[in-house]
Every structure is written in structure tokens, then in C-alpha cells.
Design an enzyme around this catalytic site. Structure first.
Site, PDB file in Angstrom:
ATOM      1  N   HIS A  85       0.776  -1.161  -0.218  1.00  0.00           N
ATOM      2  CA  HIS A  85       0.413   0.326  -0.180  1.00  0.00           C
ATOM      3  C   HIS A  85       0.609   1.165   0.342  1.00  0.00           C
ATOM      4  CE1 HIS A  85      -3.567  -2.078   1.632  1.00  0.00           C
ATOM      5  NE2 HIS A  85      -3.937  -2.904   0.645  1.00  0.00           N
ATOM      6  N   GLU A  87       1.129   3.415   1.508  1.00  0.00           N
ATOM      7  CA  GLU A  87       1.299   4.693   3.005  1.00  0.00           C
ATOM      8  C   GLU A  87       1.921   3.658   3.540  1.00  0.00           C
ATOM      9  OE1 GLU A  87      -3.406   4.482   1.882  1.00  0.00           O
ATOM     10  OE2 GLU A  87      -2.319   3.385   2.251  1.00  0.00           O
ATOM     11  N   CYS A 116      -2.569  -0.974   7.283  1.00  0.00           N
ATOM     12  CA  CYS A 116      -2.122   1.068   7.510  1.00  0.00           C
ATOM     13  C   CYS A 116      -2.116   1.201   8.767  1.00  0.00           C
ATOM     14  CB  CYS A 116      -2.785   1.485   6.138  1.00  0.00           C
ATOM     15  SG  CYS A 116      -1.645   0.533   4.773  1.00  0.00           S
TER      16      CYS A 116
END
Length: 176
Positions: A85, A87, A116
């Protein structure tokens, strides 16, 4: 001619615009997300979602979950997805270069998922600003997700600003 104050974005708009520019590199067939970390009014790391280094990209069939979306429920089975991801990539970029994230703010084009959020808390991020909402797919778990995000010291807040590439970036907008 527009006045300078009509052209110059505020800091949140400025940083989110940069996260949207980072998102352009995303290589996921689902949501395309960009994120940045800001500390002391300086960008310290950026990231977008896609497969790990030296692996076949999603757009080229590298991730089964992305290549065969009909087999997987929306928002679930992330443990079977090989994508990292945005993040996560942002936090990992800071770690790779030895940059402390403690007290930084994160700007992400999508509200961080449950996983996350845990990593954001562990990295001592003080605030998260996001553009597009993400809702946990199981309504019974949504309260736990929101409770977890309540531990971000300065909160997890949605910014209201235009996204000219929303349909390209947000998978549930493409399905309509």
C-alpha cells in the site's frame, strides 16, 4: 486576472496535490493511491501502491488478487495481495533512508485501511489527512476500525478538495 490568494493553495491542499501527483505512479488495478509524509513543513518520504521491487506489476498480471478481482470480495483478502500500500511504501521509504517518522503528518489520497492504520500508529505519525474515504467492508468491524484510528494523536481527517482523476483512482467509482 486572479488574485494571488485565489491561486495559491493552503498547506493541506498543497500537500494533498503532491500526494495526487505521486499516485500517478501507482500500479494497481484496484485503488490507485499516493501518500506523502510531512515533518516540519518538509516532505520526508513519498509512496504509491504496487508490487514489491523486482516483481511483475499488477497491470502486467503480477498479483492474482488484482488480476482476478471477481474471485475476491472488495476490501478483503489483503493478505493474498502482493501489492504494498502507498502508506506502507511511504513509511518503508523513510525507514530505508534512515528518516525518523515520529511526529510527522501523512497525506494519503485514500483513507488508510486497518493494516496501514496499525503501521501508522507504530511509526508515531501524529495526523493523517485523506482525500477519498475507505469504509471497512464488514459493517460489524467498522466501529473497531474507527476506534483504532482514534488513537492517531491529531486525528484522521478527510480533506474536501477536487480530484480530477477520481474515477481513474477509486475502484468503486469505475464500477458505476
Amino acid at each position: 486576472m486572479k488574485a494571488e490568494q485565489d491561486i495559491r493553495p493552503d498547506w493541506d491542499e498543497y500537500y494533498m496535490s503532491i500526494a495526487m501527483a505521486v499516485r500517478a505512479r501507482a500500479n494497481c488495478t484496484g485503488n490507485r493511491v499516493g501518500a506523502i509524509l510531512v515533518q516540519n513543513d518538509r516532505i520526508i518520504a513519498t509512496g504509491y501502491n504496487g508490487t514489491p521491487h523486482n516483481m511483475v506489476n499488477c497491470l502486467d498480471g503480477g498479483c492474482d488478487r488484482c488480476a482476478n478481482r471477481e474471485k475476491y470480495d472488495s476490501g478483503k483478502d489483503y493478505d493474498l495481495c502482493i501489492c504494498v500500500h502507498a502508506e506502507q511504501n511511504t513509511l518503508l521509504a523513510a525507514a530505508r533512508f534512515g528518516i525518523s517518522t515520529e511526529g510527522a503528518a501523512m497525506y494519503s489520497t485514500m483513507r488508510p485501511c486497518f493494516g496501514c492504520t496499525k503501521e501508522i500508529l507504530q511509526a508515531s505519525i501524529r495526523a493523517v489527512y485523506y482525500l477519498h474515504d475507505w469504509v471497512y467492508p464488514d459493517p460489524e468491524r467498522q466501529a473497531s476500525y474507527e476506534d483504532l484510528q482514534s488513537f492517531v494523536p491529531d486525528g484522521v481527517k478527510q480533506l474536501q478538495m477536487e480530484d480530477p482523476n477520481a474515477v481513474w483512482a477509486v475502484s468503486n467509482l469505475r464500477r458505476d
